[in-house]
Design an enzyme around this catalytic site. Structure first.
Site, PDB file in Angstrom:
ATOM      1  CB  SER A 402      -0.959   0.107   1.258  1.00 54.31           C
ATOM      2  OG  SER A 402      -0.203  -0.190   2.320  1.00 54.31           O
ATOM      3  CD1 TRP A 530      -5.828 -10.087  11.958  1.00 56.36           C
ATOM      4  CD2 TRP A 530      -5.272  -8.633  10.361  1.00 56.36           C
ATOM      5  NE1 TRP A 530      -4.695  -9.619  12.156  1.00 56.36           N
ATOM      6  CE2 TRP A 530      -4.185  -8.915  10.978  1.00 56.36           C
ATOM      7  CE3 TRP A 530      -4.930  -7.893   9.399  1.00 56.36           C
ATOM      8  CZ2 TRP A 530      -2.875  -8.397  10.930  1.00 56.36           C
ATOM      9  CZ3 TRP A 530      -3.920  -7.264   9.016  1.00 56.36           C
ATOM     10  CH2 TRP A 530      -2.687  -7.626   9.845  1.00 56.36           C
ATOM     11  CB  CYS A 612       4.572  -7.108  10.206  1.00 61.20           C
ATOM     12  SG  CYS A 612       2.749  -6.732  10.176  1.00 61.20           S
ATOM     13  CD  GLU A 634       8.713  -5.480  13.073  1.00 56.91           C
ATOM     14  OE1 GLU A 634       9.354  -4.676  13.503  1.00 56.91           O
ATOM     15  OE2 GLU A 634       8.283  -6.721  13.406  1.00 56.91           O
ATOM     16  CG  HIS A 663       3.273   1.268  11.876  1.00 59.44           C
ATOM     17  ND1 HIS A 663       2.258   1.481  11.545  1.00 59.44           N
ATOM     18  CD2 HIS A 663       3.555   0.185  11.966  1.00 59.44           C
ATOM     19  CE1 HIS A 663       1.580   0.507  10.960  1.00 59.44           C
ATOM     20  NE2 HIS A 663       2.402  -0.520  11.318  1.00 59.44           N
ATOM     21  CB  CYS A 695       4.470  -2.304   7.663  1.00 60.19           C
ATOM     22  SG  CYS A 695       3.046  -3.529   7.845  1.00 60.19           S
TER      23      CYS A 695
END
Length: 701
Positions: A402, A530, A612, A634, A663, A695
């Site tokens: 992404s 998830w 990750c 990660e 992040h 990530c």
């Protein structure tokens, strides 16, 4: 907003939560965390990394530990036990406790709710020690160092609990999440901490409630815990593991109260009377005094079904229950201890739902036709690797998938939902975003490109919205970490793929470049873990259904000319059971589900995966068995620990360790990246190393 505004809103939210619980006997207080509970208690205890000690105590320093600053890296981030929630890992620093803020929260709770109802929550010292990675101690933070840290914390906790007990409360909840861990080094730590830190019974009129969640606590921990005289209440999770078996094998003291976690805090399904009534009857036979509570924090489920008209009117609607509904559910289950007939209406709703979802057997028929050959690539890695990506340079560069979800992209999606633009207009604008993202990567000179995923809200939600058998809420957000939330799908029936899901956007991107563009998929185990899974069939069956959907997608991407397909499995490790006998079974079917998804690919197609924010040491063999061509992991917040784990097992396939922490808003200097790459080359041959961040970049808008 300012810190003052932030805290004002937090107070309003806390008041609303307390008001919802007016029918509950004891209401937890001082458990509202602005970022993460472990991080908050790291700040309370003053376990502050040297690199952050110049910052003023409080929210600013706490958020800096979470996100990093330009001159100081953030704390590591790991998955919380068997969930998709992330906690921050304490990693360094001297201990300088300050509980003024915590005690003020307790006092506010007592003032608003009264001393009888307000039950302060304390995260226990053993859990804090167990989850820490204190660099100031010897390398590896071994058992001896854990005892040293615990010895430093015990007098601090002893003094704190005395102060809390003196505030007029009748119960203190001590949350020891580590009780559920299967680690023989923990029991000596627990014995050292308890009952030493607990208030003397004769000195304070307060009950100590030892709380665990996520699993059963195992025989040895159970026998030790129920024998502590100073503990009045023991709260256990009955929705996972074999807590009932512990009580039946070892008994339960008549002098203590059992907090029975019978309402599943991690499921969106109402309690199934057929499952819970037998447990209630067994508890009544073995326990003198019981009260009902959720199995853990309700942070793992959405807030409420109110306003979710599509869900409430759906076939599955009558048996769905979010956090607000679960508060009422607690009273319903408690009443069932005296009147089992209270479940009659709910049982009818469950029967109607089960009858409906089991009428469609076409998906299961396909699963029954699977053979062993369907789980295997046509050639081994050593042969197929030479056929992949001819002309790609050594140390190829790529991203995880992404790219930033900008305000323009979010506004575009909002317009589509509101009907102010047509589907064609939306797709045309998405194609422009893809072209822009391809152009940026071309200009940067990346070798393996991505289309950037501008059409995707979330890596699970996007696929779930295109699969039959999955439901979605409008406002069903749950916390992943910090202020980042996700809206998990609900699997309510057999899952199948009615049409291709990603081929259109791939073709748009690939037409714009001569370089390979990745096909981007989310793996079956991650979609399952998830999402909120069905409660009426095993998770293994649901994973295999999802795998068949992805298998078809892989085949369709190849037909469109895709030569690199990434199937992300960041959730592989997080849902692994804690018990050894269940761990192998889970990893076996999780690996099978992934391989069923990808084994259909040609040898010329390079299969990537991404993982990750977990400690993978105890499942490295399973990761190897996935048989991917490249694994991007990660690594930026784990000090190369995951990288060394791959080296220890003699991992022979290609590897893409994360070079920097996406992040954190901090932009790493060139020297940092160079040093990272140098450390990677000590573990991985240059011919097998892929260069990528740790990530996806979606949040970096």
């Amino acid at each position: 907003i300012s810190e003052e505004e932030h805290l004002h809103v937090a107070t309003i939210v806390e008041d609303q939560a307390w008001e919802l619980q007016t029918g509950i006997s004891r209401i937890p207080v001082a458990d509202q965390y602005l970022y993460d509970g472990i991080l908050t208690w790291t700040e309370y205890l003053g376990i502050i990394p040297t690199r952050m000690q110049h910052l003023p105590a409080g929210i600013e320093r706490m958020f800096s530990m979470a996100r990093g600053t330009q001159n100081a890296t953030a704390l590591s981030m790991k998955k919380w036990i068997t969930s998709n929630y992330h906690y921050m890992v304490p990693d360094d620093g001297k201990i300088e406790p300050n509980f003024d803020s915590f005690l003020a929260h307790v006092q506010r709770g007592v003032k608003v709710l009264g001393g009888y109802k307000a039950a302060p929550v304390v995260i226990g010292p053993v859990t804090m020690v167990y989850l820490s990675k204190i660099k100031a101690f010897a390398s590896g933070f071994l058992n001896g160092e854990k005892h040293k840290l615990l010895e430093m914390l015990l007098p601090i906790y002893k003094d704190l609990l005395k102060k809390v007990a003196s505030l007029g409360v009748k119960e203190i909840q001590v949350h020891e999440a580590a009780l559920v861990m299967r680690d023989e080094t923990l029991l000596p730590l627990f014995k050292k901490a308890y009952p030493f830190i607990l208030p003397v019974k004769n000195a304070f009129d307060v009950d100590i409630n030892m709380v665990s969640f996520m699993e059963d606590i195992g025989d040895e921990h159970y026998k030790w815990l129920v024998a502590i005289d100073e503990v009045s209440i023991v709260s256990l999770d009955f929705t996972r593991g074999d807590t009932l078996g512990l009580i039946k094998r070892h008994g339960f003291p008549t002098t203590k109260m059992l907090g029975a976690g019978l309402v599943d805090s991690r499921s969106v399904w109402y309690t199934d009377p057929k499952k819970v009534v037998p447990i209630i009857e067994e508890i009544k036979r073995h326990v003198k005094t019981t009260r009902v509570n959720p199995s853990g924090s309700l942070q793992y489920v959405p807030w409420s079904l109110e306003g979710e008209d599509d869900l409430e009117n759906h076939t599955a609607g009558p048996v769905l229950s979010f956090a607000k509904e679960k508060i009422a559910e607690i009273s319903l289950v408690a009443e069932a201890f005296h009147n089992p007939d209270v479940f009659s209406d709910l049982q009818n709703k469950w029967s109607e739902y089960i009858q409906f979802v089991r009428e469609n057997s076409s998906v299961r028929s396909r699963l029954e036709r699977i053979t062993e050959a369907d789980f295997c690539r046509s050639e081994p890695f050593e042969i197929r690797r030479g056929k992949q990506l001819p002309g790609c340079p050594i140390l190829p560069t790529t991203t995880i998938g992404s790219l930033p979800q900008t305000m323009a992209i979010r506004q575009l999606r909002s317009k589509l939902r509101k009907g102010t633009i047509t589907d064609k207009e939306y797709k045309d604008e998405i194609d422009k975003q893809i072209a822009y993202m391809i152009g940026i990567q071309e200009a940067l000179g990346l070798d393996i490109l991505v289309h950037g995923e501008p059409e995707r809200t979330d890596m699970v939600e996007f696929f779930g919205q295109q699969l039959e058998g999955m439901l979605f809420s409008k406002n069903g957000w749950v916390q992943s970490f910090g202020s980042r939330c996700v809206r998990p799908p609900i699997i309510w029936a057999d899952v199948h793929r009615p049409r291709p899901m990603t081929t259109r956007e791939f073709q748009v991107a690939q037409a714009l470049t001569e370089k390979p563009v990745k096909g981007m998929l989310t793996g079956p185990v991650t979609i399952l873990n998830w999402s909120f899974p069905r409660a009426d069939i095993p998770r293994k069956d649901q994973a295999m259904q999802l795998a068949l959907c992805l298998r078809d997608e892989v085949a369709d991407l190849e037909l469109c000319g895709c030569t690199v397909i990434q199937v992300d499995e960041p959730a592989l490790r997080e849902a692994m059971p804690l018990r050894a006998n269940e761990k192998k079974e889970y990893l076996d079917w999780a690996v099978d589900a992934f391989r069923l998804s990808t084994a259909i690919s040609k040898s010329e197609t390079q299969i990537h995966t991404h993982m990750c924010y977990c400690e993978f040491d105890d499942c490295m063999d399973a990761i190897d068995k996935l048989d991917t061509d490249v694994n991007s992991i990660e690594n930026a917040r784990s000090d190369d620990a995951t990288l060394f784990a791959f080296k220890r097992i003699g991992y022979t396939k290609d590897l893409g360790p994360g070079t920097y922490d996406i992040h954190s808003p901090v932009v790493p200097p060139v020297e940092f990246i160079v040093n990272k790459m140098s450390s990677f080359l000590e573990c991985v041959e240059k011919e097998k190393l892929v260069v990528n961040p740790d990530c996806g970049l979606k949040t970096r808008a």
